[in-house]
Design a protein around this motif. Sequence first.
Motif, PDB file in Angstrom:
ATOM      1  N   VAL A 126      11.733 -88.997 -61.609  1.00 29.80           N
ATOM      2  CA  VAL A 126      11.420 -89.369 -60.229  1.00 29.80           C
ATOM      3  C   VAL A 126       9.908 -89.486 -60.070  1.00 29.80           C
ATOM      4  CG1 VAL A 126      11.589 -88.665 -57.815  1.00 29.80           C
ATOM      5  CG2 VAL A 126      13.499 -88.274 -59.369  1.00 29.80           C
ATOM      6  N   ARG A 127       9.465 -90.606 -59.526  1.00 24.74           N
ATOM      7  CA  ARG A 127       8.030 -90.837 -59.316  1.00 24.74           C
ATOM      8  C   ARG A 127       7.661 -90.875 -57.834  1.00 24.74           C
ATOM      9  NH1 ARG A 127       8.488 -89.770 -63.834  1.00 24.74           N
ATOM     10  NH2 ARG A 127       7.743 -90.843 -65.708  1.00 24.74           N
ATOM     11  N   SER A 128       8.593 -91.270 -56.968  1.00 24.79           N
ATOM     12  CA  SER A 128       8.310 -91.420 -55.538  1.00 24.79           C
ATOM     13  C   SER A 128       9.222 -90.502 -54.733  1.00 24.79           C
ATOM     14  CB  SER A 128       8.505 -92.882 -55.106  1.00 24.79           C
ATOM     15  OG  SER A 128       8.275 -93.032 -53.730  1.00 24.79           O
ATOM     16  N   LEU A 129       8.658 -89.862 -53.683  1.00 22.30           N
ATOM     17  CA  LEU A 129       9.430 -88.883 -52.916  1.00 22.30           C
ATOM     18  C   LEU A 129       8.966 -88.873 -51.466  1.00 22.30           C
ATOM     19  CD1 LEU A 129      11.350 -86.131 -53.510  1.00 22.30           C
ATOM     20  CD2 LEU A 129       9.232 -85.087 -52.787  1.00 22.30           C
ATOM     21  N   LYS A 130       9.920 -88.782 -50.539  1.00 19.73           N
ATOM     22  CA  LYS A 130       9.635 -88.591 -49.119  1.00 19.73           C
ATOM     23  C   LYS A 130      10.038 -87.168 -48.754  1.00 19.73           C
ATOM     24  CE  LYS A 130      10.554 -91.783 -46.116  1.00 19.73           C
ATOM     25  NZ  LYS A 130      11.291 -92.716 -45.212  1.00 19.73           N
ATOM     26  N   LEU A 131       9.070 -86.334 -48.408  1.00 20.08           N
ATOM     27  CA  LEU A 131       9.308 -84.918 -48.130  1.00 20.08           C
ATOM     28  C   LEU A 131       9.814 -84.734 -46.707  1.00 20.08           C
ATOM     29  CD1 LEU A 131       8.912 -82.010 -49.307  1.00 20.08           C
ATOM     30  CD2 LEU A 131       6.750 -81.978 -48.051  1.00 20.08           C
ATOM     31  N   LEU A 132      10.899 -83.969 -46.563  1.00 17.26           N
ATOM     32  CA  LEU A 132      11.462 -83.655 -45.255  1.00 17.26           C
ATOM     33  C   LEU A 132      11.337 -82.179 -44.902  1.00 17.26           C
ATOM     34  CD1 LEU A 132      14.733 -85.799 -45.401  1.00 17.26           C
ATOM     35  CD2 LEU A 132      12.507 -86.439 -44.448  1.00 17.26           C
ATOM     36  N   ASP A 133      11.228 -81.315 -45.896  1.00 19.13           N
ATOM     37  CA  ASP A 133      11.141 -79.871 -45.681  1.00 19.13           C
ATOM     38  C   ASP A 133       9.797 -79.380 -46.216  1.00 19.13           C
ATOM     39  OD1 ASP A 133      11.482 -77.183 -45.312  1.00 19.13           O
ATOM     40  OD2 ASP A 133      13.218 -76.974 -46.624  1.00 19.13           O
ATOM     41  N   TRP A 134       8.930 -78.913 -45.327  1.00 19.59           N
ATOM     42  CA  TRP A 134       7.583 -78.496 -45.738  1.00 19.59           C
ATOM     43  C   TRP A 134       7.631 -77.266 -46.644  1.00 19.59           C
ATOM     44  CZ3 TRP A 134       3.379 -81.252 -45.492  1.00 19.59           C
ATOM     45  CH2 TRP A 134       2.131 -80.650 -45.674  1.00 19.59           C
ATOM     46  N   ASN A 135       8.589 -76.380 -46.454  1.00 15.43           N
ATOM     47  CA  ASN A 135       8.703 -75.190 -47.300  1.00 15.43           C
ATOM     48  C   ASN A 135       8.995 -75.549 -48.750  1.00 15.43           C
ATOM     49  OD1 ASN A 135       8.256 -73.379 -45.164  1.00 15.43           O
ATOM     50  ND2 ASN A 135      10.417 -73.415 -44.584  1.00 15.43           N
ATOM     51  N   PHE A 136       9.623 -76.672 -48.969  1.00 11.24           N
ATOM     52  CA  PHE A 136       9.891 -77.116 -50.339  1.00 11.24           C
ATOM     53  C   PHE A 136       8.595 -77.404 -51.076  1.00 11.24           C
ATOM     54  CE2 PHE A 136      11.635 -80.432 -53.335  1.00 11.24           C
ATOM     55  CZ  PHE A 136      12.387 -79.540 -54.075  1.00 11.24           C
ATOM     56  N   LEU A 137       7.553 -77.783 -50.336  1.00 10.30           N
ATOM     57  CA  LEU A 137       6.250 -78.042 -50.953  1.00 10.30           C
ATOM     58  C   LEU A 137       5.456 -76.761 -51.167  1.00 10.30           C
ATOM     59  CD1 LEU A 137       3.810 -79.801 -51.789  1.00 10.30           C
ATOM     60  CD2 LEU A 137       3.316 -80.090 -49.349  1.00 10.30           C
ATOM     61  N   VAL A 138       5.292 -75.956 -50.125  1.00  7.44           N
ATOM     62  CA  VAL A 138       4.424 -74.780 -50.225  1.00  7.44           C
ATOM     63  C   VAL A 138       5.021 -73.703 -51.116  1.00  7.44           C
ATOM     64  CG1 VAL A 138       3.336 -75.225 -48.004  1.00  7.44           C
ATOM     65  CG2 VAL A 138       5.412 -73.834 -48.098  1.00  7.44           C
ATOM     66  N   SER A 139       6.340 -73.701 -51.304  1.00  4.34           N
ATOM     67  CA  SER A 139       6.961 -72.708 -52.189  1.00  4.34           C
ATOM     68  C   SER A 139       6.797 -73.048 -53.657  1.00  4.34           C
ATOM     69  CB  SER A 139       8.450 -72.566 -51.857  1.00  4.34           C
ATOM     70  OG  SER A 139       9.140 -73.782 -52.125  1.00  4.34           O
ATOM     71  N   LEU A 184       8.562 -77.887 -59.621  1.00  2.64           N
ATOM     72  CA  LEU A 184       9.535 -77.515 -60.641  1.00  2.64           C
ATOM     73  C   LEU A 184      10.664 -78.536 -60.716  1.00  2.64           C
ATOM     74  CD1 LEU A 184       9.794 -73.664 -59.987  1.00  2.64           C
ATOM     75  CD2 LEU A 184       8.505 -74.832 -61.785  1.00  2.64           C
ATOM     76  N   ARG A 185      11.038 -79.054 -59.577  1.00  2.93           N
ATOM     77  CA  ARG A 185      12.134 -80.020 -59.542  1.00  2.93           C
ATOM     78  C   ARG A 185      11.671 -81.425 -59.927  1.00  2.93           C
ATOM     79  NH1 ARG A 185      15.579 -82.950 -60.051  1.00  2.93           N
ATOM     80  NH2 ARG A 185      17.409 -83.402 -58.759  1.00  2.93           N
ATOM     81  N   PHE A 186      10.473 -81.807 -59.477  1.00  5.34           N
ATOM     82  CA  PHE A 186       9.947 -83.150 -59.753  1.00  5.34           C
ATOM     83  C   PHE A 186       8.519 -83.018 -60.286  1.00  5.34           C
ATOM     84  CE2 PHE A 186      12.719 -83.389 -55.966  1.00  5.34           C
ATOM     85  CZ  PHE A 186      13.760 -84.132 -56.492  1.00  5.34           C
ATOM     86  N   PRO A 187       8.346 -82.777 -61.564  1.00  4.73           N
ATOM     87  CA  PRO A 187       6.998 -82.500 -62.103  1.00  4.73           C
ATOM     88  C   PRO A 187       6.131 -83.736 -62.308  1.00  4.73           C
ATOM     89  CG  PRO A 187       8.639 -82.380 -63.848  1.00  4.73           C
ATOM     90  CD  PRO A 187       9.397 -82.612 -62.586  1.00  4.73           C
ATOM     91  N   ASN A 188       6.684 -84.944 -62.223  1.00  4.50           N
ATOM     92  CA  ASN A 188       5.918 -86.150 -62.547  1.00  4.50           C
ATOM     93  C   ASN A 188       5.750 -87.082 -61.354  1.00  4.50           C
ATOM     94  OD1 ASN A 188       5.704 -85.356 -65.281  1.00  4.50           O
ATOM     95  ND2 ASN A 188       7.720 -86.221 -65.715  1.00  4.50           N
ATOM     96  N   LEU A 189       5.625 -86.542 -60.173  1.00  2.00           N
ATOM     97  CA  LEU A 189       5.488 -87.375 -58.972  1.00  2.00           C
ATOM     98  C   LEU A 189       4.145 -88.082 -58.962  1.00  2.00           C
ATOM     99  CD1 LEU A 189       6.940 -85.029 -56.201  1.00  2.00           C
ATOM    100  CD2 LEU A 189       7.997 -87.070 -57.150  1.00  2.00           C
ATOM    101  N   SER A 190       4.164 -89.332 -58.481  1.00  2.75           N
ATOM    102  CA  SER A 190       2.930 -90.099 -58.310  1.00  2.75           C
ATOM    103  C   SER A 190       2.796 -90.663 -56.898  1.00  2.75           C
ATOM    104  CB  SER A 190       2.870 -91.249 -59.329  1.00  2.75           C
ATOM    105  OG  SER A 190       3.978 -92.117 -59.176  1.00  2.75           O
ATOM    106  N   HIS A 191       3.928 -90.833 -56.158  1.00  3.51           N
ATOM    107  CA  HIS A 191       3.907 -91.330 -54.783  1.00  3.51           C
ATOM    108  C   HIS A 191       4.592 -90.295 -53.896  1.00  3.51           C
ATOM    109  CE1 HIS A 191       3.655 -95.832 -56.127  1.00  3.51           C
ATOM    110  NE2 HIS A 191       2.732 -95.067 -56.679  1.00  3.51           N
ATOM    111  N   VAL A 192       3.871 -89.739 -52.922  1.00  3.87           N
ATOM    112  CA  VAL A 192       4.421 -88.684 -52.065  1.00  3.87           C
ATOM    113  C   VAL A 192       4.155 -89.036 -50.609  1.00  3.87           C
ATOM    114  CG1 VAL A 192       4.380 -86.238 -51.475  1.00  3.87           C
ATOM    115  CG2 VAL A 192       4.033 -86.950 -53.850  1.00  3.87           C
ATOM    116  N   ASP A 193       5.216 -88.998 -49.794  1.00  3.67           N
ATOM    117  CA  ASP A 193       5.149 -89.251 -48.355  1.00  3.67           C
ATOM    118  C   ASP A 193       5.388 -87.926 -47.632  1.00  3.67           C
ATOM    119  OD1 ASP A 193       5.322 -90.035 -45.756  1.00  3.67           O
ATOM    120  OD2 ASP A 193       6.957 -91.466 -46.024  1.00  3.67           O
ATOM    121  N   ARG A 235       8.621 -75.210 -55.290  1.00  4.21           N
ATOM    122  CA  ARG A 235       9.855 -75.743 -55.864  1.00  4.21           C
ATOM    123  C   ARG A 235       9.789 -77.250 -56.074  1.00  4.21           C
ATOM    124  NH1 ARG A 235      14.232 -74.024 -51.745  1.00  4.21           N
ATOM    125  NH2 ARG A 235      12.459 -74.329 -50.323  1.00  4.21           N
ATOM    126  N   LEU A 236       8.953 -77.920 -55.301  1.00  7.52           N
ATOM    127  CA  LEU A 236       8.816 -79.370 -55.429  1.00  7.52           C
ATOM    128  C   LEU A 236       8.358 -79.754 -56.830  1.00  7.52           C
ATOM    129  CD1 LEU A 236       8.651 -82.242 -54.170  1.00  7.52           C
ATOM    130  CD2 LEU A 236       6.304 -81.691 -53.526  1.00  7.52           C
TER     131      LEU A 236
END
Length: 487
Positions: A108-121, A126-135, A123-124
Amino acid sequence: MSRSPEKSNPSPPLKRPPNWSDVWFKNKKALNHVVFAMHLQSLTKPPKTNLPPEPDKTLIFDSSKVADRTSLLSDELLLQILSRLPKSQRNANSLVSKRWLNLQGRLVRSLKLLDWNFLVSGRLFLRFPNLSHVDLVHGCVACPRNSGILLTHKLVSFHIDSNISQGGFIPERYMLSVDEIDSGLRSLASGCPNLRKLMVINASEMGLLTVAEECPTLQELELHRCNDQVLRGIAACQNLQILKLIGNVDGFYRSLVSDIGLTILAQGCRRLVKLELSGCEGSYDGIRAIGQCCQMLEELTLCDHRMEGGWLSALSYCENLKTLRFLSCKSIDCSPGPVEHLGSCPTLERLHLERCQFRNKHSVRALFIVCQDVRETILQNCWGLDNDMFGIAIATICRKVKFLSLEGCSRLTTQGLESVILSCKELQSLRVVACNNVKDSEITPALSTLFSDLKELKWRPDTKSLLLSSLVGAGMGKRGGRFFKKT
């Protein structure tokens, strides 16, 4: 002479007992199972210890107990296989096993974040280590998810409740604080060092500065609720090429981007190729600074701008500008100034106006003087575009147009259209859609002859148009090796 009974009934010769090698090689299927089991056992062989060896056990292979035969493949090989599968199978592939879930997350390279806790914890990452596009836009707003009220704009949309603040804007309690967003940006910068595109709302100067320092490959940035002070943080984005600034959004939020912010932007982001200013204020000085400093700028978009009068003449400083767009602008320039001071953009190729209001003839004339060398012109759902405005824009100024597209121009008539396009000697493609006052019955022989010389024509001014059926077999549109496109 009698024969002995032993000689008369000789006993059959004794058969040699079967050899293990004969049995194994005769049953090749069983042999293959044994070899596969031995290979599998060698991969999962326990480490050596000082304990005495266990007694020998009989090797028995049961194929039903091997749940995942892809375990014999390396992660790199399996990633190459999964990357070639269609994206529609990603969710199904993730359910196969935990290993496939982790491997699919690495694709997965592109992701639209809906839960802010998923970022600050964390887990984002660990689940998606190669992201390049983040909304992060929707994650920055804590909306009531069970609300049935959806507030929608062409840029953003949120669920809200019935408690709206004065002025009709989103209550501040829905928006995460600046400190929370900056904390999330720090986590994102450390977890995604290869970030290339970021979309965020209500960020501060320090949060963007952290992203700029930790993510040197950042090339595209979209800032909602942006102001002059925030733009100080993107000065460190040395490789930024695409920037979208959103200041005011009616019904959502207010923020101020003025000449101060545009000057800071111009001095810090000199490698910009595309720039969009939405709901931003400014004047001649801010646009001139962008033109002088951002010499690589090729595309400029202004959406619902609040520019002061006289800013239009600053476009002549954008020496390499190729595309100019106006979207949902209530006015172009309320006071463009003398014609001799306007200048022009010699490299401009495309001019696109959509959902704009043509209230001032002097303003419209000034715009097309600046864009007099344009080759492609698109006018879509522009209020106030009548025969006079259209004649001023195209017939008297932009005579080098090769592609002309008109859509939703309800005040334009057939006579006005004819008088303009007959003056465009270089016109090759024409598109007329949803212009209800343009009638087939009013087409003159001169206009029909021009249609036959075009390389491309899309003619659908209204649902009752019969021009296409009447031109069948007329050899229309065959000049230049292209054929007439039926619609």
